[in-house]
Scaffold this motif. Sequence first.
Motif, PDB file in Angstrom:
ATOM      1  N   ARG A   1       0.804  -1.281   0.024  1.00 52.54           N
ATOM      2  CA  ARG A   1      -0.015   0.035   0.034  1.00 52.54           C
ATOM      3  C   ARG A   1       0.830   1.369  -0.009  1.00 52.54           C
ATOM      4  O   ARG A   1       0.364   2.347  -0.466  1.00 52.54           O
ATOM      5  N   ARG A   2       2.028   1.074   0.770  1.00 53.12           N
ATOM      6  CA  ARG A   2       2.767   2.335   0.670  1.00 53.12           C
ATOM      7  C   ARG A   2       3.276   2.356  -0.600  1.00 53.12           C
ATOM      8  O   ARG A   2       3.722   3.781  -1.054  1.00 53.12           O
ATOM      9  N   PHE A   3       3.750   1.474  -1.272  1.00 57.40           N
ATOM     10  CA  PHE A   3       4.153   1.598  -2.702  1.00 57.40           C
ATOM     11  C   PHE A   3       3.457   2.294  -3.878  1.00 57.40           C
ATOM     12  O   PHE A   3       3.498   3.186  -4.525  1.00 57.40           O
ATOM     13  N   PHE A   4       1.982   1.921  -3.496  1.00 57.97           N
ATOM     14  CA  PHE A   4       1.014   2.336  -4.534  1.00 57.97           C
ATOM     15  C   PHE A   4       0.730   3.716  -4.071  1.00 57.97           C
ATOM     16  O   PHE A   4       0.507   5.005  -4.971  1.00 57.97           O
ATOM     17  N   GLY A   5       0.720   4.212  -2.775  1.00 58.32           N
ATOM     18  CA  GLY A   5       0.839   5.618  -2.528  1.00 58.32           C
ATOM     19  C   GLY A   5       1.810   6.567  -3.121  1.00 58.32           C
ATOM     20  O   GLY A   5       1.516   7.648  -3.499  1.00 58.32           O
ATOM     21  N   GLY A   6       3.046   6.040  -2.796  1.00 60.62           N
ATOM     22  CA  GLY A   6       4.216   6.532  -3.600  1.00 60.62           C
ATOM     23  C   GLY A   6       3.865   6.893  -5.240  1.00 60.62           C
ATOM     24  O   GLY A   6       4.284   7.898  -5.607  1.00 60.62           O
ATOM     25  N   LEU A   7       3.455   5.755  -5.846  1.00 62.09           N
ATOM     26  CA  LEU A   7       3.055   5.901  -7.127  1.00 62.09           C
ATOM     27  C   LEU A   7       2.193   6.955  -7.472  1.00 62.09           C
ATOM     28  O   LEU A   7       2.043   7.808  -8.366  1.00 62.09           O
ATOM     29  N   SER A   8       1.003   6.912  -6.546  1.00 56.55           N
ATOM     30  CA  SER A   8      -0.136   8.137  -6.819  1.00 56.55           C
ATOM     31  C   SER A   8       0.432   9.525  -6.665  1.00 56.55           C
ATOM     32  O   SER A   8       0.289  10.350  -7.308  1.00 56.55           O
ATOM     33  N   LYS A   9       1.412   9.601  -5.660  1.00 56.15           N
ATOM     34  CA  LYS A   9       1.948  10.986  -5.325  1.00 56.15           C
ATOM     35  C   LYS A   9       2.917  11.383  -6.646  1.00 56.15           C
ATOM     36  O   LYS A   9       3.019  12.511  -6.811  1.00 56.15           O
ATOM     37  N   ALA A  10       3.581  10.419  -7.088  1.00 58.23           N
ATOM     38  CA  ALA A  10       4.363  10.829  -8.140  1.00 58.23           C
ATOM     39  C   ALA A  10       3.519  10.827  -9.530  1.00 58.23           C
ATOM     40  O   ALA A  10       3.997  11.232 -10.773  1.00 58.23           O
ATOM     41  N   GLY A  11       2.352  10.722  -9.630  1.00 52.59           N
ATOM     42  CA  GLY A  11       1.397  10.848 -10.679  1.00 52.59           C
ATOM     43  C   GLY A  11       1.417   9.525 -11.646  1.00 52.59           C
ATOM     44  O   GLY A  11       0.866   9.738 -12.822  1.00 52.59           O
ATOM     45  N   PHE A  12       1.633   8.504 -11.000  1.00 51.68           N
ATOM     46  CA  PHE A  12       1.521   6.965 -11.870  1.00 51.68           C
ATOM     47  C   PHE A  12       0.376   6.346 -11.073  1.00 51.68           C
ATOM     48  O   PHE A  12       0.021   6.319 -10.032  1.00 51.68           O
ATOM     49  N   VAL A  13      -0.316   5.689 -12.156  1.00 52.41           N
ATOM     50  CA  VAL A  13      -1.303   4.535 -11.742  1.00 52.41           C
ATOM     51  C   VAL A  13      -0.766   3.119 -12.376  1.00 52.41           C
ATOM     52  O   VAL A  13      -0.485   3.106 -13.545  1.00 52.41           O
ATOM     53  N   ALA A  14      -0.621   2.035 -11.453  1.00 48.88           N
ATOM     54  CA  ALA A  14      -0.407   0.841 -11.951  1.00 48.88           C
ATOM     55  C   ALA A  14      -1.583   0.186 -12.591  1.00 48.88           C
ATOM     56  O   ALA A  14      -2.818   0.367 -12.313  1.00 48.88           O
ATOM     57  N   GLN A  15      -1.171  -0.592 -13.666  1.00 51.56           N
ATOM     58  CA  GLN A  15      -2.036  -1.234 -14.621  1.00 51.56           C
ATOM     59  C   GLN A  15      -2.142  -2.920 -14.365  1.00 51.56           C
ATOM     60  O   GLN A  15      -1.213  -3.378 -13.525  1.00 51.56           O
ATOM     61  N   ALA A  16      -3.153  -3.459 -14.949  1.00 50.58           N
ATOM     62  CA  ALA A  16      -3.146  -5.052 -14.556  1.00 50.58           C
ATOM     63  C   ALA A  16      -2.140  -5.785 -15.272  1.00 50.58           C
ATOM     64  O   ALA A  16      -1.916  -6.928 -14.615  1.00 50.58           O
ATOM     65  N   ASP A  17      -1.428  -5.204 -16.138  1.00 51.83           N
ATOM     66  CA  ASP A  17      -0.410  -5.854 -16.851  1.00 51.83           C
ATOM     67  C   ASP A  17       1.002  -5.823 -16.336  1.00 51.83           C
ATOM     68  O   ASP A  17       1.916  -6.215 -16.712  1.00 51.83           O
ATOM     69  N   GLY A  18       1.247  -5.026 -15.159  1.00 49.34           N
ATOM     70  CA  GLY A  18       2.418  -4.702 -14.493  1.00 49.34           C
ATOM     71  C   GLY A  18       2.948  -3.232 -14.918  1.00 49.34           C
ATOM     72  O   GLY A  18       4.003  -3.028 -14.572  1.00 49.34           O
ATOM     73  N   SER A  19       2.387  -2.739 -16.057  1.00 50.66           N
ATOM     74  CA  SER A  19       2.915  -1.234 -16.572  1.00 50.66           C
ATOM     75  C   SER A  19       2.301  -0.245 -15.523  1.00 50.66           C
ATOM     76  O   SER A  19       1.488  -0.225 -14.906  1.00 50.66           O
ATOM     77  N   VAL A  20       2.630   0.931 -15.946  1.00 44.77           N
ATOM     78  CA  VAL A  20       2.087   2.089 -15.129  1.00 44.77           C
ATOM     79  C   VAL A  20       2.039   3.352 -16.217  1.00 44.77           C
ATOM     80  O   VAL A  20       2.673   3.269 -17.247  1.00 44.77           O
ATOM     81  N   VAL A  21       0.825   4.075 -16.031  1.00 46.79           N
ATOM     82  CA  VAL A  21       0.594   5.157 -16.926  1.00 46.79           C
ATOM     83  C   VAL A  21       0.294   6.377 -16.200  1.00 46.79           C
ATOM     84  O   VAL A  21       0.267   6.271 -14.659  1.00 46.79           O
ATOM     85  N   LYS A  22       0.601   7.552 -16.528  1.00 44.60           N
ATOM     86  CA  LYS A  22       0.410   8.777 -15.940  1.00 44.60           C
ATOM     87  C   LYS A  22      -1.089   9.070 -15.673  1.00 44.60           C
ATOM     88  O   LYS A  22      -1.977   8.827 -16.570  1.00 44.60           O
ATOM     89  N   GLY A  23      -1.536   9.606 -14.424  1.00 44.62           N
ATOM     90  CA  GLY A  23      -2.672   9.657 -13.994  1.00 44.62           C
ATOM     91  C   GLY A  23      -2.764  10.269 -12.906  1.00 44.62           C
ATOM     92  O   GLY A  23      -2.010  10.332 -11.897  1.00 44.62           O
ATOM     93  N   GLU A  24      -3.639  11.152 -12.585  1.00 45.73           N
ATOM     94  CA  GLU A  24      -3.858  11.773 -11.105  1.00 45.73           C
ATOM     95  C   GLU A  24      -4.757  11.070 -10.166  1.00 45.73           C
ATOM     96  O   GLU A  24      -4.523  11.268  -9.006  1.00 45.73           O
ATOM     97  N   ALA A  25      -5.735  10.252 -10.804  1.00 41.93           N
ATOM     98  CA  ALA A  25      -6.867   9.714  -9.770  1.00 41.93           C
ATOM     99  C   ALA A  25      -5.931   8.241  -9.261  1.00 41.93           C
ATOM    100  O   ALA A  25      -5.295   7.836  -9.859  1.00 41.93           O
ATOM    101  N   LEU A  26      -6.479   8.083  -8.054  1.00 40.93           N
ATOM    102  CA  LEU A  26      -6.026   6.967  -7.408  1.00 40.93           C
ATOM    103  C   LEU A  26      -6.805   5.598  -7.919  1.00 40.93           C
ATOM    104  O   LEU A  26      -7.963   5.721  -8.463  1.00 40.93           O
ATOM    105  N   PRO A  27      -6.418   4.541  -8.022  1.00 42.31           N
ATOM    106  CA  PRO A  27      -7.118   3.303  -8.496  1.00 42.31           C
ATOM    107  C   PRO A  27      -8.232   3.191  -7.311  1.00 42.31           C
ATOM    108  O   PRO A  27      -8.209   3.540  -6.064  1.00 42.31           O
TER     109      PRO A  27
END
Length: 442
Positions: free
Chosen positions: A307-333
């Motif tokens: 959860r801390r890892f996903f919080g860091g991704l959202s702060k950096a402006g990234f959203v993790a995808q189901a295939d293991g990649s990340v995309v730019k986004g502002e909203a949290l999953p």
Amino acid sequence: MDTIASLFSFITWPVSWVIVQFHKVYGAIFGPDTGWAWGLSIVSLVVLIRICLIPLFVKQIKSTRNMQALQPKMKAIQERYKSDKQRQSEEMMKLYKETGTNPLSSCLPILAQSPFFFALYHVLSNIASGKEIGAMNQVLVDSARQAHIFGAPIAAKFTDSPEKVEALNASLTDVRIVTAIMIILMSASQFFTQRQLMMKNVDLSVKTPYMQQQKMLMYIFPVIFAVMGINFPVGVLVYWLTTNVWTMGQQMYVINQNPTPGSKAQDAYLQRLLKSITHHGEVRGRRRKSVVKVIVAKGSDRNENERRFFGGLSKAGFVAQADGSVVKGEALPAEAEGAAAKRQQPKRQTKAQRQAAAAQATVSKDAGEDSESTAVEKASPSLEKKPQDTAKSGASGTGAKGEAQGDKPARPSRANSGGSRQQGKTGQRKGQQRPKHPSSKK
């Protein structure tokens, strides 16, 4: 020790043959009678054995992962039978049996090495006695007897007598100093390896018999090696020190690249992964993508590190995808938003805080009732005054009308009767009585 070593005599010939083959290679480089040639032959034997044991090591890792996956169920069993330790152990054993998990699998590499260890001990004991053994003829035995590692013969022991050490062309002081240093290094490497496993690669949030077992091994094994080490020849100490260093390096690699979920090592790994994603703007490497994919698939079952890892991704402006990649986004999953909302719930109050709040609410309620009573009392005079005025006006009107209509009394007005009913309800004053009809008089 010699009796135990003789039980593994069936593997003595293969072990001695491998040592001879490596000695041919290193003897051509360093000289056939040098300690480097024979010492490196023993080290190479260890490396070859450990390479052959890699499948067992992989099995050990899988079993460890299964133990980690069972920890939530283990925790539930502990909470359910916390007052009955015997029933708790029985349920744990039943869980191991149902899932096919062996908590002793961490000892597989050590158990698999035991035949080779005792076979090498048997070979070195015969070298110290000057006897042919396995694939080693008398010439090779005499060459090995002359080989010294830092002044100590490879067949000498810490407990050897001065006469036996002199027969090997060495001094007792050199033998004891070298063997003591190697025993300390062997025990220290064993302790550090086990401690690294316990402190960095174990989920400490759940206490299980497996963890207690590992903690015991962390202290028992170094003591066992220290006590038994004084009876090991220098060549055996070289063998065991080499295998401990190999195990430590192999374990460091596994902890660094494939840590246990919920452990400190996983937190460090995810922080490195987060830093790499922030720097490059993507997940680099197939293995890293598989790690992110597994974490995304967990949903609400993620641990605190994830959860801390996903919080860091959202702060950096990234959203993790189901295939293991990340995309730019502002909203949290959706899963992260739910977890964040869940974490923002107010903390549960203590019993003292709840009692204080109840007392304050009671005082506030009493004060509100007193103010309401005061307001009613202030309003009651006006309610009393209004019916009297209405009665006067009604009486004068009735008199005038009675004179015109033959002194016939009139009925009270609606306002007056309404005021009387209101006074009756409040209980402040009894309402005005309705006059009797003139016809009722006798």
